[in-house]
Design an enzyme around this catalytic site. Structure first.
Site, PDB file in Angstrom:
ATOM      1  N   ASP A 207       0.837  -1.195   0.000  1.00 57.71           N
ATOM      2  CA  ASP A 207       0.000   0.000   0.000  1.00 57.71           C
ATOM      3  C   ASP A 207       0.878   1.254   0.000  1.00 57.71           C
ATOM      4  O   ASP A 207       1.766   1.399   0.836  1.00 57.71           O
ATOM      5  CB  ASP A 207      -0.901  -0.020   1.243  1.00 57.71           C
TER       6      ASP A 207
ATOM      7  N   THR B 116      -6.961   3.936  -1.099  1.00 67.95           N
ATOM      8  CA  THR B 116      -6.711   2.500  -0.984  1.00 67.95           C
ATOM      9  C   THR B 116      -7.852   1.647  -1.505  1.00 67.95           C
ATOM     10  O   THR B 116      -7.638   0.727  -2.299  1.00 67.95           O
ATOM     11  CB  THR B 116      -6.416   2.147   0.484  1.00 67.95           C
TER      12      THR B 116
ATOM     13  N   ASN C 285     -12.795   5.507  -0.139  1.00 69.24           N
ATOM     14  CA  ASN C 285     -12.718   4.788   1.135  1.00 69.24           C
ATOM     15  C   ASN C 285     -13.984   4.988   1.953  1.00 69.24           C
ATOM     16  O   ASN C 285     -14.411   4.104   2.690  1.00 69.24           O
ATOM     17  CB  ASN C 285     -11.513   5.269   1.945  1.00 69.24           C
TER      18      ASN C 285
ATOM     19  N   TYR D 261      -9.476  -8.475   7.936  1.00 68.69           N
ATOM     20  CA  TYR D 261      -8.291  -7.644   8.090  1.00 68.69           C
ATOM     21  C   TYR D 261      -8.017  -7.333   9.554  1.00 68.69           C
ATOM     22  O   TYR D 261      -8.901  -6.944  10.313  1.00 68.69           O
ATOM     23  CB  TYR D 261      -8.450  -6.336   7.319  1.00 68.69           C
TER      24      TYR D 261
ATOM     25  N   HIS E  98       1.710   8.436   5.548  1.00 68.04           N
ATOM     26  CA  HIS E  98       0.692   9.382   6.019  1.00 68.04           C
ATOM     27  C   HIS E  98       1.154  10.105   7.287  1.00 68.04           C
ATOM     28  O   HIS E  98       0.880  11.296   7.459  1.00 68.04           O
ATOM     29  CB  HIS E  98      -0.618   8.654   6.303  1.00 68.04           C
TER      30      HIS E  98
ATOM     31  N   ASP F 210      -1.182   0.514  -4.909  1.00 68.23           N
ATOM     32  CA  ASP F 210      -2.449   1.150  -5.247  1.00 68.23           C
ATOM     33  C   ASP F 210      -2.317   2.636  -5.546  1.00 68.23           C
ATOM     34  O   ASP F 210      -3.103   3.192  -6.302  1.00 68.23           O
ATOM     35  CB  ASP F 210      -3.456   0.953  -4.118  1.00 68.23           C
ATOM     36  N   HIS F 211      -1.345   3.306  -4.957  1.00 65.81           N
ATOM     37  CA  HIS F 211      -1.176   4.742  -5.161  1.00 65.81           C
ATOM     38  C   HIS F 211       0.157   5.164  -4.577  1.00 65.81           C
ATOM     39  O   HIS F 211       0.820   4.393  -3.883  1.00 65.81           O
ATOM     40  CB  HIS F 211      -2.314   5.545  -4.517  1.00 65.81           C
TER      41      HIS F 211
END
Length: 289
Positions: free
Chosen positions: A30, A68, A89, A153, A193, A234-235
Site C-alpha cells: 500500500d 486504498t 474509502n 483484516y 501518512h 495502489d497509489h
C-alpha cells in the site's frame, strides 16, 4: 496526501520446481510510490533484483480518487470505480441514505457495495481455489462467492504470521492448495501518512518492505512452491505543506452541504434549498486561494 504516480511492479518469477500449475501470488504494498526504488536503491535490493529478472512497469496513473479502497478493488476487477461501485474509502449512497466507511465491518462486509467480479471469484468459478490473506473486498461474499481460506483484516497480525499462513496454504497437496493467493502489507501507507514520503521514517519502512519481499521469495523457494509473484501498489504520495491548506468554510457555509467524504478529495452534496450552481459559484474563488 496528493497522488504523484503509482507503482506497479508486474513480476513473473519462477521460484521453485515442481510440475503442477504454478499459483499466482498477488502482493500489494500500500502506497509504494512509483519511484521509491530509484530514490532508495540501497534500501531496495530485492525489489530491484526482481525487476531485473522479471517484468516491470515504470509507473502508471491510479484510478481516481487515489485512495486504498477504490484502487485495490480496481486492481482485482479491472474496472474503474464508477463501474465496480467502490468510489472512495468513504462514500454515501443517496438511494438508500447509507454511508460506507472503510473501517466499519457493517460496510465493507456487506455484499451490496461490491460490484464487478474480483479475480478470486473468477478463479473459483473456473474450478480453482483462492485464498486471501487480506485484500479490499475479500471480506464480503461477492456474487455469493467467498475465497477459501480468507481472513478478516487485522493490522495487529505480524508479517511473519501472515507469511507462515500463506506458505502453509500453498504447501498443501495441489488439489487443496490455492491457485491464487493475495497478500497485503500496509506499513508504507501508514508511515507515509504519518511522516511524509520524504522522511527518514519512510526510508526505514521501505527497507523493511524490501526485506519482506526477500523473505517471501526465500520461503517460496524453500518450500519448493513454483509461484508467479506479482507485486503491485495502489497509489503513491507527495509531500504537503500547511501553506497549501484551503478552508472550505472561507468560501461556503458548512450548513449548506453534506460531506460525503473528505481527505485528498472532498465530496460535498448540496442540502435542500441549495443549488449546485450556487455552490459552484461560491467555490469559484478557490482557484485564487
Amino acid at each position: 496526501m496528493k497522488l504523484l504516480r503509482s507503482l506497479a511492479l508486474l513480476l513473473a518469477l519462477a521460484v521453485g520446481g515442481f510440475a503442477a500449475p504454478p499459483p499466482l501470488v498477488l502482493v500489494s504494498f500500500d502506497a509504494f510510490r512509483w519511484d521509491y526504488c530509484r530514490l532508495h536503491p540501497d534500501a531496495t535490493p530485492h525489489l530491484r533484483a526482481l525487476a531485473r529478472e522479471g517484468v516491470t512497469a515504470e509507473g502508471l496513473i491510479s484510478v481516481f480518487p487515489s485512495n486504498t479502497f477504490p484502487n485495490h478493488y480496481s486492481i482485482v476487477t479491472g474496472l474503474y470505480p464508477a463501474h465496480h461501485g467502490i468510489i472512495n474509502n468513504d462514500m454515501f449512497d443517496a438511494a438508500t441514505g447509507e454511508f460506507f466507511n472503510y473501517a466499519r465491518i457493517s460496510s465493507y462486509g456487506a455484499s451490496r457495495w461490491w460490484q464487478g467480479e474480483p479475480i478470486w471469484v473468477t478463479t473459483i468459478k473456473q474450478g480453482g481455489r483462492a485464498g486471501t490473506w487480506f485484500w479490499v473486498g475479500s471480506e464480503a461474499a461477492i456474487e455469493g462467492v467467498r475465497p477459501n481460506p480468507w481472513l478478516a483484516y487485522d493490522s495487529s497480525i505480524p508479517f511473519e504470521t501472515r507469511l507462515n499462513g500463506m506458505i502453509g496454504w500453498l504447501s498443501h497437496v495441489p488439489r487443496d492448495a490455492p491457485t491464487l493467493a493475495t497478500f497485503y502489507i500496509e506499513k508504507l501507507n501508514s508511515t507515509g501518512h504519518r511522516f511524509g514520503p520524504d522522511s527518514p521514517e519512510l526510508a526505514a519502512a521501505l527497507k523493511q518492505a524490501d526485506e519482506r519481499i526477500g523473505a517471501i521469495v526465500r520461503r517460496l523457494r524453500e518450500a519448493h512452491i513454483d509461484a508467479n509473484l506479482v507485486i503491485v501498489s495502489d497509489h503513491g504520495m507527495t509531500s504537503i505543506s500547511p501553506d497549501r491548506i484551503v478552508h472550505f468554510d472561507d468560501f461556503i457555509n458548512p450548513s449548506d452541504v453534506q460531506v460525503d467524504f473528505d481527505g485528498p478529495v472532498a465530496g460535498l452534496r448540496p442540502k435542500a434549498g441549495v443549488t449546485v450552481d450556487a455552490l459552484m459559484s461560491s467555490l469559484a474563488g478557490l482557484k485564487h486561494a
